[in-house]
Design a protein around this motif. Structure first.
Motif, mmCIF file in Angstrom:
data_model
loop_
_atom_site.group_PDB
_atom_site.id
_atom_site.type_symbol
_atom_site.label_atom_id
_atom_site.label_comp_id
_atom_site.label_asym_id
_atom_site.label_seq_id
_atom_site.Cartn_x
_atom_site.Cartn_y
_atom_site.Cartn_z
ATOM 1 N N ASP A 1 10.709 13.905 4.112
ATOM 2 C CA ASP A 1 9.789 14.619 4.708
ATOM 3 C C ASP A 1 9.180 15.724 3.698
ATOM 4 O OD1 ASP A 1 10.053 13.076 6.887
ATOM 5 O OD2 ASP A 1 11.238 14.383 7.976
ATOM 6 N N ALA A 2 10.126 16.362 3.027
ATOM 7 C CA ALA A 2 9.265 17.465 2.230
ATOM 8 C C ALA A 2 8.626 16.848 1.053
ATOM 9 C CB ALA A 2 10.677 18.261 1.835
ATOM 10 N N THR A 3 8.996 15.666 0.312
ATOM 11 C CA THR A 3 8.557 15.206 -0.878
ATOM 12 C C THR A 3 7.978 14.084 -1.189
ATOM 13 O OG1 THR A 3 10.640 14.280 -1.478
ATOM 14 C CG2 THR A 3 10.534 16.662 -2.099
ATOM 15 N N LEU A 4 7.912 13.087 -0.287
ATOM 16 C CA LEU A 4 7.460 11.622 -0.543
ATOM 17 C C LEU A 4 5.850 11.545 -0.819
ATOM 18 C CD1 LEU A 4 9.502 9.349 1.542
ATOM 19 C CD2 LEU A 4 10.047 9.860 -0.810
ATOM 20 N N ASP A 5 5.256 12.579 0.039
ATOM 21 C CA ASP A 5 3.710 12.330 0.082
ATOM 22 C C ASP A 5 3.271 12.793 -1.389
ATOM 23 O OD1 ASP A 5 3.319 11.175 2.461
ATOM 24 O OD2 ASP A 5 3.554 13.465 3.400
ATOM 25 N N GLY A 6 3.989 13.700 -2.122
ATOM 26 C CA GLY A 6 3.568 14.377 -3.240
ATOM 27 C C GLY A 6 4.192 13.413 -4.634
ATOM 28 N N MET A 7 5.107 12.550 -4.414
ATOM 29 C CA MET A 7 5.739 11.756 -5.459
ATOM 30 C C MET A 7 4.773 10.692 -6.248
ATOM 31 S SD MET A 7 9.507 10.746 -4.157
ATOM 32 C CE MET A 7 10.767 11.839 -4.444
ATOM 33 N N SER A 8 4.913 10.876 -7.425
ATOM 34 C CA SER A 8 4.061 9.733 -8.286
ATOM 35 C C SER A 8 4.737 8.280 -7.795
ATOM 36 C CB SER A 8 4.284 9.923 -9.618
ATOM 37 O OG SER A 8 5.570 9.629 -10.038
ATOM 38 N N ASP A 9 4.128 7.208 -8.140
ATOM 39 C CA ASP A 9 4.509 6.005 -8.069
ATOM 40 C C ASP A 9 5.885 5.800 -8.770
ATOM 41 O OD1 ASP A 9 2.520 5.296 -6.409
ATOM 42 O OD2 ASP A 9 1.395 4.493 -7.859
ATOM 43 N N SER A 10 6.049 6.246 -9.827
ATOM 44 C CA SER A 10 7.203 6.174 -10.575
ATOM 45 C C SER A 10 8.241 6.798 -10.164
ATOM 46 C CB SER A 10 6.999 6.896 -11.925
ATOM 47 O OG SER A 10 8.351 6.879 -12.707
ATOM 48 N N ASP A 11 8.059 8.049 -9.460
ATOM 49 C CA ASP A 11 9.283 8.713 -8.727
ATOM 50 C C ASP A 11 9.534 7.898 -7.315
ATOM 51 O OD1 ASP A 11 9.183 10.751 -10.272
ATOM 52 O OD2 ASP A 11 7.687 12.085 -9.145
ATOM 53 N N LEU A 12 8.460 7.471 -6.646
ATOM 54 C CA LEU A 12 8.927 6.661 -5.671
ATOM 55 C C LEU A 12 9.716 5.456 -5.732
ATOM 56 C CD1 LEU A 12 5.439 6.719 -3.711
ATOM 57 C CD2 LEU A 12 7.486 7.931 -2.962
ATOM 58 N N ASP A 13 9.562 4.969 -7.191
ATOM 59 C CA ASP A 13 10.329 3.664 -7.725
ATOM 60 C C ASP A 13 11.726 4.313 -7.691
ATOM 61 O OD1 ASP A 13 8.181 2.119 -7.761
ATOM 62 O OD2 ASP A 13 7.972 2.235 -9.979
ATOM 63 N N PRO B 1 0.915 -1.231 -0.116
ATOM 64 C CA PRO B 1 0.103 -0.100 -0.172
ATOM 65 C C PRO B 1 0.882 1.252 -0.211
ATOM 66 C CG PRO B 1 -0.597 -1.581 1.496
ATOM 67 C CD PRO B 1 0.487 -2.257 1.218
ATOM 68 N N ARG B 2 0.584 2.060 -0.734
ATOM 69 C CA ARG B 2 1.256 3.533 -0.864
ATOM 70 C C ARG B 2 1.648 4.001 0.542
ATOM 71 N NH1 ARG B 2 2.342 7.659 -4.516
ATOM 72 N NH2 ARG B 2 2.305 9.652 -3.543
ATOM 73 N N ASP B 3 0.686 4.317 1.442
ATOM 74 C CA ASP B 3 0.950 4.815 2.709
ATOM 75 C C ASP B 3 2.205 4.043 3.380
ATOM 76 O OD1 ASP B 3 -0.863 2.895 3.380
ATOM 77 O OD2 ASP B 3 -1.676 3.854 5.281
ATOM 78 N N THR B 4 1.960 2.776 3.432
ATOM 79 C CA THR B 4 3.075 1.858 3.876
ATOM 80 C C THR B 4 4.454 1.897 3.297
ATOM 81 O OG1 THR B 4 1.201 0.073 4.213
ATOM 82 C CG2 THR B 4 3.720 -0.688 4.571
ATOM 83 N N ARG B 5 4.313 2.044 2.125
ATOM 84 C CA ARG B 5 5.647 2.220 1.327
ATOM 85 C C ARG B 5 6.353 3.550 1.599
ATOM 86 N NH1 ARG B 5 6.491 2.765 -5.403
ATOM 87 N NH2 ARG B 5 8.524 2.145 -5.387
ATOM 88 N N ILE B 6 5.686 4.670 1.530
ATOM 89 C CA ILE B 6 6.020 5.897 2.084
ATOM 90 C C ILE B 6 6.630 6.050 3.545
ATOM 91 C CG2 ILE B 6 5.415 8.443 2.679
ATOM 92 C CD1 ILE B 6 3.549 8.393 0.129
ATOM 93 N N LYS B 7 5.885 5.013 4.186
ATOM 94 C CA LYS B 7 6.513 5.043 5.669
ATOM 95 C C LYS B 7 7.887 4.387 5.793
ATOM 96 C CE LYS B 7 2.268 5.094 8.252
ATOM 97 N NZ LYS B 7 1.172 4.364 8.904
#
Length: 85
Positions: A33-45, A4-10
């Motif tokens: 802290d400044a950017t993860l919540d606003g990142m796309s799934d591709s950016d998180l990858d 899940p996205r929230d678990t991944r961000i944590k």
């Protein structure tokens, strides 16, 4: 992995602040802290793959002492801009 996205961000936040080198802990946790919540799934990858890199290499890339791999260069540039502010 179907995380899940929230678990991944944590998870990414935790990995950002527990790097091994205190300087990278500070730089990456502030960036996360400044950017993860606003990142796309591709950016998180991309960020997830960046966290696989060695701290010594990351520090040299972020501080401009060495050239990062092309695939990570835009993200490293963004992190270094955040770090310099």
């Amino acid at each position: 992995m179907n995380e899940p996205r929230d678990t991944r961000i944590k998870r990414l936040r935790m990995r950002s602040m527990r790097r091994g080198i205190k300087e990278m802990d500070l730089i990456l946790s502030a960036y996360a802290d400044a950017t993860l919540d606003g990142m796309s799934d591709s950016d998180l990858d991309t960020y997830d793959s960046l966290l696989q890199e060695n701290d010594q290499d990351l520090y040299q890339w972020v501080t401009g002492q060495d050239t990062p791999p092309e695939s990570l260069a835009p993200l490293i540039h963004e992190i270094s801009q955040t770090f310099q502010k």
